[in-house]
Design a protein around this motif. Structure first.
Motif, PDB file in Angstrom:
ATOM      1  N   GLN A 173      40.525  35.180  58.677  1.00 40.51           N
ATOM      2  CA  GLN A 173      39.222  34.845  59.250  1.00 40.51           C
ATOM      3  C   GLN A 173      38.415  36.083  59.592  1.00 40.51           C
ATOM      4  O   GLN A 173      37.202  36.006  59.720  1.00 40.51           O
ATOM      5  N   ASN A 174      39.072  37.207  59.773  1.00 42.49           N
ATOM      6  CA  ASN A 174      38.380  38.431  60.171  1.00 42.49           C
ATOM      7  C   ASN A 174      38.030  39.322  58.989  1.00 42.49           C
ATOM      8  O   ASN A 174      37.724  40.497  59.168  1.00 42.49           O
ATOM      9  N   VAL A 175      38.092  38.787  57.781  1.00 42.93           N
ATOM     10  CA  VAL A 175      37.775  39.553  56.583  1.00 42.93           C
ATOM     11  C   VAL A 175      36.313  39.342  56.226  1.00 42.93           C
ATOM     12  O   VAL A 175      35.868  38.201  56.035  1.00 42.93           O
ATOM     13  N   ALA A 176      35.545  40.451  56.150  1.00 47.42           N
ATOM     14  CA  ALA A 176      34.125  40.361  55.816  1.00 47.42           C
ATOM     15  C   ALA A 176      33.945  40.087  54.332  1.00 47.42           C
ATOM     16  O   ALA A 176      34.735  40.544  53.501  1.00 47.42           O
ATOM     17  N   GLN A 177      32.904  39.344  53.989  1.00 52.02           N
ATOM     18  CA  GLN A 177      32.594  39.137  52.581  1.00 52.02           C
ATOM     19  C   GLN A 177      31.643  40.220  52.099  1.00 52.02           C
ATOM     20  O   GLN A 177      30.998  40.912  52.888  1.00 52.02           O
ATOM     21  N   PHE A 178      31.572  40.383  50.776  1.00 53.21           N
ATOM     22  CA  PHE A 178      30.606  41.319  50.210  1.00 53.21           C
ATOM     23  C   PHE A 178      29.206  40.739  50.364  1.00 53.21           C
ATOM     24  O   PHE A 178      28.911  39.652  49.853  1.00 53.21           O
ATOM     25  N   GLU A 179      28.351  41.465  51.042  1.00 50.36           N
ATOM     26  CA  GLU A 179      26.932  41.121  51.081  1.00 50.36           C
ATOM     27  C   GLU A 179      26.168  41.907  50.023  1.00 50.36           C
ATOM     28  O   GLU A 179      25.071  41.507  49.620  1.00 50.36           O
ATOM     29  N   ARG A 180      26.756  43.035  49.590  1.00 48.16           N
ATOM     30  CA  ARG A 180      26.142  43.851  48.542  1.00 48.16           C
ATOM     31  C   ARG A 180      27.258  44.391  47.659  1.00 48.16           C
ATOM     32  O   ARG A 180      28.132  45.116  48.136  1.00 48.16           O
ATOM     33  N   GLY A 227      36.950  47.584  31.998  1.00 43.67           N
ATOM     34  CA  GLY A 227      37.847  46.493  32.349  1.00 43.67           C
ATOM     35  C   GLY A 227      37.099  45.321  32.945  1.00 43.67           C
ATOM     36  O   GLY A 227      35.866  45.265  32.968  1.00 43.67           O
ATOM     37  N   PHE A 228      37.863  44.358  33.433  1.00 44.61           N
ATOM     38  CA  PHE A 228      37.297  43.143  34.005  1.00 44.61           C
ATOM     39  C   PHE A 228      36.896  43.357  35.464  1.00 44.61           C
ATOM     40  O   PHE A 228      37.381  44.279  36.130  1.00 44.61           O
ATOM     41  N   ILE A 229      36.049  42.474  35.952  1.00 51.79           N
ATOM     42  CA  ILE A 229      35.716  42.463  37.374  1.00 51.79           C
ATOM     43  C   ILE A 229      36.915  41.878  38.120  1.00 51.79           C
ATOM     44  O   ILE A 229      37.339  40.757  37.828  1.00 51.79           O
ATOM     45  N   PRO A 230      37.499  42.596  39.062  1.00 50.85           N
ATOM     46  CA  PRO A 230      38.721  42.114  39.728  1.00 50.85           C
ATOM     47  C   PRO A 230      38.496  40.810  40.489  1.00 50.85           C
ATOM     48  O   PRO A 230      37.426  40.583  41.069  1.00 50.85           O
ATOM     49  N   SER A 231      39.505  39.980  40.507  1.00 43.81           N
ATOM     50  CA  SER A 231      39.418  38.718  41.242  1.00 43.81           C
ATOM     51  C   SER A 231      39.227  38.963  42.734  1.00 43.81           C
ATOM     52  O   SER A 231      38.610  38.146  43.429  1.00 43.81           O
ATOM     53  N   GLN A 232      39.732  40.109  43.238  1.00 44.22           N
ATOM     54  CA  GLN A 232      39.550  40.416  44.662  1.00 44.22           C
ATOM     55  C   GLN A 232      38.069  40.543  45.007  1.00 44.22           C
ATOM     56  O   GLN A 232      37.638  40.157  46.093  1.00 44.22           O
ATOM     57  N   TYR A 233      37.288  41.102  44.058  1.00 41.91           N
ATOM     58  CA  TYR A 233      35.848  41.236  44.294  1.00 41.91           C
ATOM     59  C   TYR A 233      35.184  39.862  44.315  1.00 41.91           C
ATOM     60  O   TYR A 233      34.298  39.595  45.129  1.00 41.91           O
ATOM     61  N   VAL A 234      35.594  39.018  43.391  1.00 41.07           N
ATOM     62  CA  VAL A 234      34.993  37.688  43.291  1.00 41.07           C
ATOM     63  C   VAL A 234      35.228  36.913  44.581  1.00 41.07           C
ATOM     64  O   VAL A 234      34.304  36.318  45.154  1.00 41.07           O
ATOM     65  N   LEU A 235      36.455  36.932  45.069  1.00 37.07           N
ATOM     66  CA  LEU A 235      36.779  36.201  46.293  1.00 37.07           C
ATOM     67  C   LEU A 235      36.023  36.772  47.494  1.00 37.07           C
ATOM     68  O   LEU A 235      35.590  36.023  48.374  1.00 37.07           O
ATOM     69  N   LYS A 236      35.839  38.088  47.512  1.00 41.16           N
ATOM     70  CA  LYS A 236      35.143  38.711  48.645  1.00 41.16           C
ATOM     71  C   LYS A 236      33.648  38.403  48.606  1.00 41.16           C
ATOM     72  O   LYS A 236      33.009  38.279  49.650  1.00 41.16           O
ATOM     73  N   PHE A 254      33.651  44.799  30.900  1.00 43.24           N
ATOM     74  CA  PHE A 254      33.566  43.818  29.820  1.00 43.24           C
ATOM     75  C   PHE A 254      34.223  42.509  30.248  1.00 43.24           C
ATOM     76  O   PHE A 254      34.752  42.382  31.362  1.00 43.24           O
ATOM     77  N   GLY A 255      34.168  41.544  29.364  1.00 44.68           N
ATOM     78  CA  GLY A 255      34.722  40.224  29.643  1.00 44.68           C
ATOM     79  C   GLY A 255      33.635  39.254  30.071  1.00 44.68           C
ATOM     80  O   GLY A 255      32.448  39.591  30.138  1.00 44.68           O
ATOM     81  N   PRO A 256      34.027  38.036  30.381  1.00 41.45           N
ATOM     82  CA  PRO A 256      33.043  37.019  30.787  1.00 41.45           C
ATOM     83  C   PRO A 256      32.617  37.213  32.240  1.00 41.45           C
ATOM     84  O   PRO A 256      33.308  37.860  33.029  1.00 41.45           O
ATOM     85  N   ILE A 257      31.478  36.621  32.590  1.00 36.80           N
ATOM     86  CA  ILE A 257      31.051  36.585  33.979  1.00 36.80           C
ATOM     87  C   ILE A 257      32.018  35.688  34.752  1.00 36.80           C
ATOM     88  O   ILE A 257      32.346  34.588  34.298  1.00 36.80           O
ATOM     89  N   PRO A 258      32.509  36.113  35.910  1.00 36.02           N
ATOM     90  CA  PRO A 258      33.385  35.238  36.702  1.00 36.02           C
ATOM     91  C   PRO A 258      32.701  33.895  36.972  1.00 36.02           C
ATOM     92  O   PRO A 258      31.564  33.852  37.462  1.00 36.02           O
ATOM     93  N   GLY A 259      33.396  32.815  36.649  1.00 35.88           N
ATOM     94  CA  GLY A 259      32.802  31.484  36.780  1.00 35.88           C
ATOM     95  C   GLY A 259      32.194  31.202  38.143  1.00 35.88           C
ATOM     96  O   GLY A 259      31.087  30.644  38.217  1.00 35.88           O
ATOM     97  N   PRO A 260      32.842  31.557  39.252  1.00 35.55           N
ATOM     98  CA  PRO A 260      32.261  31.265  40.569  1.00 35.55           C
ATOM     99  C   PRO A 260      30.900  31.915  40.802  1.00 35.55           C
ATOM    100  O   PRO A 260      30.119  31.434  41.615  1.00 35.55           O
TER     101      PRO A 260
END
Length: 403
Positions: free
Chosen positions: A334-341, A317-326, A350-356
């Motif tokens: 404000q207290n939500v950590a971003q993905f560092e790894r 499947g696709f990479i979820p938008s939740q992952y991209v935003l994180k 599959f699918g395209p690379i998320p544009g961001p």
């Protein structure tokens, strides 16, 4: 004729400690301990009148009655485990780590009823761990790691009610892991790098903070009662043979911060009812399993999660938008950590690379998307490194979900 048998300098240090601990009134005149003034080496010059070490010391050791602590933490000491256990019954701290001791733990260790800390790490001790250790009522810390112990972990350990730390890693221990749910004070348990097999017991020590049993042969499902370990912070059962589903309760646990279940045989992930919004997890590693289906989008909503590895599974499947935003740190709150790894390589995404992602700079975050079925993901993009994308034939051969 003279023979040199100079005492090791560190042994001399221990001998001085030993004599200082003995009541002078109990030392027999003329005995070897009586002669030790340490201006001469008591064990040198074997065939002269200066040599007094060894002939009478075994009986004089019985004069030692109130020594409470012995630490021998460098290689080369020649102290006898049996002599210590028979003659120092008041010991509270016994540290014999990093020596060359071999053979079994003497059964006479059961005499050390006041012992609170037993450290025998990094020796060559072997045979079975004696069940009599479980009868020592005062033990709070036990370090038997990095030896050659074999056989099972004694069920009698369940009786050490004061035990707070148990380290058994780096041995040859086998058999099923015993029920230790009576260890209500145990905080730390490490039984890694052994040959423990069978399933985990239904109940585990309820007070444990860190439970580490990686690199064994443990199989079956994770017990549902893991959720009852209210203080658990680190849970590492990687490199085993666990299967079934990763329980949803691990993603709603009130204190769990690090979850490592890589290199097992899990096939799915249960989705928590609250989508992990109350999770305390900081790091999750489920790589190298057999997990299939879509990437679990709820993990992109977990507020403290900053390191996620799902590599080398069968996700599609696709990479979820939740992952991209994180990854971008633009999630809600404000207290939500971003993905560092974020490691997703070795799947069937599959699918395209998320544009961001195209705006990410090398070194800003670790993202791995290599060895998937993604459209146009050349390795010159740092997040596509870790292996070129799978061939179209392999991707289509995986299943109908690949377009």
């Amino acid at each position: 004729m003279h023979a040199d048998s100079t005492t090791h300098s560190k042994d001399l240090h221990v001998l001085k400690q030993l004599k200082a601990a003995i009541n002078p009134a109990t030392i027999t005149p003329g005995s070897c301990i009586y002669s030790w003034d340490f201006t001469l080496d008591p064990c040198d010059s074997l065939f002269t009148e200066k040599f007094t070490c060894g002939f009478r010391c075994d009986v004089v050791l019985n004069s030692v009655s109130r020594v409470t602590e012995i630490e021998l933490d460098s290689a080369g000491y020649s102290a006898s485990l049996t002599a210590i256990s028979w003659n120092l019954p008041y010991l509270e701290n016994l540290d014999l780590s990093n020596n060359n001791f071999a053979g079994p733990i003497p059964g006479s260790f059961s005499r050390l009823t006041r012992l609170q800390r037993l450290a025998l790490s990094h020796n060559s001790l072997s045979k079975a761990i004696p069940a009599t250790l479980g009868s020592l009522p005062s033990l709070e810390q036990v370090y038997l790691d990095n030896n050659k112990f074999e056989g099972g972990i004694p069920p009698s350990f369940n009786g050490m009610n004061n035990l707070k730390r148990l380290e058994l890693q780096g041995n040859n221990l086998g058999g099923a892991f015993p029920d230790l749910d009576q260890l209500v004070n145990l905080n730390f348990l490490d039984a890694s790098d052994n040959e423990i097999s069978g399933q985990l017991p239904a109940s585990l020590p309820p007070s444990v903070f860190e439970l580490i049993m990686r690199n064994n042969q443990i199989e079956g499902n994770l017990p549902l009662r893991l959720a009852n370990l209210a203080y658990l912070q680190v849970f590492d059962l990687s490199h085993n043979k666990l299967s079934g589903s990763v329980p949803a309760s691990l993603f709603t646990h009130p204190s769990l911060q690090q979850l490592t279940l890589s290199f097992n045989q899990f096939g799915s992930i249960q989705v928590p009812v609250n989508l992990g919004l109350t999770s305390q997890l900081i790091s999750v590693d489920l790589s190298n399993n057999d997990i299939h289906g879509f990437l679990p989008g709820f993990m992109g909503l977990m507020p403290k999660l900053s390191a996620l590895s799902l590599e080398n599974n069968e996700f599609s499947g696709f990479i979820p938008s939740q992952y991209v935003l994180k990854v971008l740190g633009s999630g809600s709150g404000q207290n939500v950590a971003q993905f560092e790894r974020l490691l997703l390589g070795g799947n069937y995404l599959f699918g395209p690379i998320p544009g961001p992602f195209l705006e990410l700079k090398p070194g800003s975050v670790m993202v791995r998307l290599g060895n998937n079925c993604l459209y146009r993901c050349p390795v010159r993009w740092f997040f596509c490194d870790g292996g070129v994308q799978k061939s179209l034939t392999e991707c289509r051969g995986f299943g109908a979900l690949i377009p």
